[in-house]
Every structure is written in structure tokens, then in C-alpha cells.
Design a protein around this motif. Structure first.
Motif, PDB file in Angstrom:
ATOM      1  N   UNK A 137      66.121  19.560  25.191  1.00  0.00           N
ATOM      2  CA  UNK A 137      66.469  20.960  25.403  1.00  0.00           C
ATOM      3  C   UNK A 137      66.136  21.825  24.208  1.00  0.00           C
ATOM      4  N   UNK A 138      66.472  21.330  23.005  1.00  0.00           N
ATOM      5  CA  UNK A 138      66.158  22.090  21.795  1.00  0.00           C
ATOM      6  C   UNK A 138      64.650  22.199  21.598  1.00  0.00           C
ATOM      7  N   UNK A 139      63.927  21.114  21.906  1.00  0.00           N
ATOM      8  CA  UNK A 139      62.476  21.151  21.777  1.00  0.00           C
ATOM      9  C   UNK A 139      61.836  22.136  22.735  1.00  0.00           C
ATOM     10  N   UNK A 140      62.315  22.171  23.965  1.00  0.00           N
ATOM     11  CA  UNK A 140      61.780  23.120  24.941  1.00  0.00           C
ATOM     12  C   UNK A 140      61.955  24.553  24.449  1.00  0.00           C
ATOM     13  N   UNK A 141      63.134  24.863  23.936  1.00  0.00           N
ATOM     14  CA  UNK A 141      63.399  26.223  23.468  1.00  0.00           C
ATOM     15  C   UNK A 141      62.563  26.558  22.239  1.00  0.00           C
ATOM     16  N   UNK A 142      62.589  25.653  21.234  1.00  0.00           N
ATOM     17  CA  UNK A 142      61.933  25.948  19.959  1.00  0.00           C
ATOM     18  C   UNK A 142      60.411  25.875  20.044  1.00  0.00           C
ATOM     19  N   UNK A 143      59.906  24.864  20.734  1.00  0.00           N
ATOM     20  CA  UNK A 143      58.456  24.642  20.761  1.00  0.00           C
ATOM     21  C   UNK A 143      57.772  25.526  21.789  1.00  0.00           C
ATOM     22  N   UNK A 195      50.471  29.784  17.347  1.00  0.00           N
ATOM     23  CA  UNK A 195      50.910  28.608  16.597  1.00  0.00           C
ATOM     24  C   UNK A 195      51.785  28.994  15.408  1.00  0.00           C
ATOM     25  N   UNK A 196      51.533  30.160  14.822  1.00  0.00           N
ATOM     26  CA  UNK A 196      52.410  30.629  13.758  1.00  0.00           C
ATOM     27  C   UNK A 196      53.813  30.864  14.286  1.00  0.00           C
ATOM     28  N   UNK A 197      53.929  31.477  15.456  1.00  0.00           N
ATOM     29  CA  UNK A 197      55.238  31.710  16.056  1.00  0.00           C
ATOM     30  C   UNK A 197      55.910  30.388  16.406  1.00  0.00           C
ATOM     31  N   UNK A 198      55.146  29.411  16.852  1.00  0.00           N
ATOM     32  CA  UNK A 198      55.709  28.112  17.202  1.00  0.00           C
ATOM     33  C   UNK A 198      56.230  27.400  15.953  1.00  0.00           C
TER      34      UNK A 198
END
Length: 259
Positions: free
Chosen positions: A105-111, A140-143
Motif C-alpha cells: 500500500x505504501x509503495x503504491x502511494x509513494x511510487x 522520475x524526479x517526482x517519484x
């Protein structure tokens, strides 16, 4: 965590990524391909250049799509499994399955979700060819910023917890994450290259499909990998004991072969 456990989790992460990729492939084919076809038809109707396709559209939407999604799923699963090995026991007293779902869940939101809200996905015919490098770099900078902010949020929340309590610390860290992400949104340049006569409904359907593919990939990975990881980290427990401990809470990191 010893190297054998990390290796076992890595292999299972890749298998879970493959399974998640298969589900994401179904979603991409049935939800994503129709808007892509419509966008290509729009592009062909507004372009005066008609070159010969090196790869046919049929091949792109079948073998090409399958290969791309499944290879991505395997690689994604391996990277996520390594992140899981690092995070296990550091994000709270959660069991293996709950940790996998939290990480997914955290990866989906952050990435994906946070960069997506600033620089959403666009179908073919949207975007200038001359700016593709700039748009890719900004995305990619935002990611990267989003992932770093997510890590900083977890660290800050754990440090604030002894003084504020878990609930208040989580709220405070989450508020700072939103503030920092909002500042990044405000200062990073906007990109708007959608043609004026491009169908808003088509653009909306494409972006929803892109979001659905990623949500399917991350959610399926969290569910499948959680089960596989639990069998590695708690090999001595019965199925009933694993189900009881899967929700986390009093689980904590495993002993012996675990962290």
C-alpha cells in the motif's frame, strides 16, 4: 536476517510479482487497450505522416504487452521483496502478511499515486516528441522525491511515537508528508500538452485504466507475497497459527531464521 532467508524471499517475491503481473495483464488488456486504440486512431486522423510500423498493433497489444508486463512484474517483485527484507521489523510489530500489505500500500502511494497526481499518464498522441526527455525526467524526479518523503515519514513517525503516541505520531508524520508533497507539486513545473480537441472522456478512461493496472499489480503482490513470505518466516507454525498471526499486532519479527 540471514542470506538464505533473503534469497528465499527474493525468489518468492519474483514469483509473487509474476502472479501479480498476470492479473495486471488482464486489466491492462481489457481496460487499457481500448483507450490506446482510440488514441492511435485520433493520432492517425490528425497526422499527415504515415510511416510503416516496425511492429504491428496486434503484436504490440498481445505479445508485446504480455512480455512487457510480465517482465516488469518479475523485476518489480524482486525489488519489492528486497525492500520487504529491509522493512520487516522496522515498521512496527506486524506479522509477515500484514507487513507485505502495508509495504504494498505504501509503495503504491509513494511510487505511483503521488507522481501520477502531478504528472498523470497520457495515451499516444498526447505530448510533444521534443519534450519527452524533459517529461520523463520530471516524472522520475517526482517519484524519487515521493519515495524519499515516504521513508522520512516512517522514520519521523517512529521517533515521535514515544512522545506523542502511535496515533498522534502517525497523523503528524502524515501531515508533514502531505505538506512536503504539496510543496513539490507547487515548485515543480507543470506539463500540459493535451491537444485542445482531444476527447476528455478518452483521456479520463486511459488514466483510470493506468491507475487500475498499478493498483492491481501492487495489491495482488501484497496478498500473494504475504502468504509466501509467511511460510518462509514462520515455517514451524501450523496453518491455523499462521492465520491467527497474519494480522500482525503482537506478531513482531520472527525468531531463529528471521530478523
Amino acid at each position: 536476517m540471514n542470506s538464505a532467508t533473503v534469497r528465499n524471499l527474493l525468489v518468492r517475491g519474483m514469483l509473487a510479482g509474476l502472479a501479480a503481473g498476470l492479473l495486471a495483464l488482464v486489466v491492462a488488456y481489457f481496460l487499457g487497450e481500448p483507450p490506446v486504440d482510440s488514441a492511435i486512431a485520433y493520432e492517425e486522423g490528425h497526422s499527415h505522416e504515415h510511416g510503416v510500423e516496425a511492429v504491428s498493433r496486434t503484436m504490440q497489444s498481445t505479445a508485446g504487452l504480455s512480455t512487457g508486463v510480465l517482465v516488469y512484474g518479475i523485476a518489480f517483485g524482486g525489488i519489492a521483496a528486497l525492500a520487504y527484507c529491509f522493512a520487516l521489523g522496522r515498521i512496527g510489530r506486524f506479522g509477515p502478511r500484514a507487513s507485505a500489505l502495508l509495504l504494498a500500500g505504501a509503495g503504491l502511494v509513494a511510487v505511483y499515486v503521488v507522481p501520477f497526481l502531478k504528472y498523470p499518464a497520457n495515451p499516444p498522441s498526447v505530448g510533444e516528441a521534443d519534450t519527452i526527455g524533459r517529461r520523463t525526467a520530471l516524472y522520475f524526479l517526482m517519484m524519487v522525491l515521493s519515495v524519499l518523503l515516504a521513508i522520512a515519514t516512517v522514520i519521523l513517525g517512529k521517533r515521535l511515537a514515544p512522545r506523542l503516541g502511535n496515533w498522534n505520531a502517525t497523523l503528524a508524520a502524515g501531515a508533514l508528508f502531505l505538506l512536503a508533497a504539496g510543496l513539490a507539486y507547487a515548485f515543480l513545473p507543470a506539463v500540459d500538452e493535451v491537444p485542445k480537441d482531444f476527447s476528455p472522456s478518452l483521456l479520463w478512461r486511459f488514466r483510470l485504466a493506468a491507475l487500475a493496472v498499478q493498483a492491481t499489480l501492487w495489491t495482488a503482490f501484497g496478498l500473494v507475497f504475504g502468504v509466501l513470505a509467511e511460510r518462509v518466516l514462520t515455517p514451524g507454525r501450523t496453518a491455523g497459527e499462521r492465520r491467527a498471526a497474519g494480522g500482525g499486532g503482537a506478531g513482531g519479527p520472527p525468531r531463529g531464521r528471521g530478523v
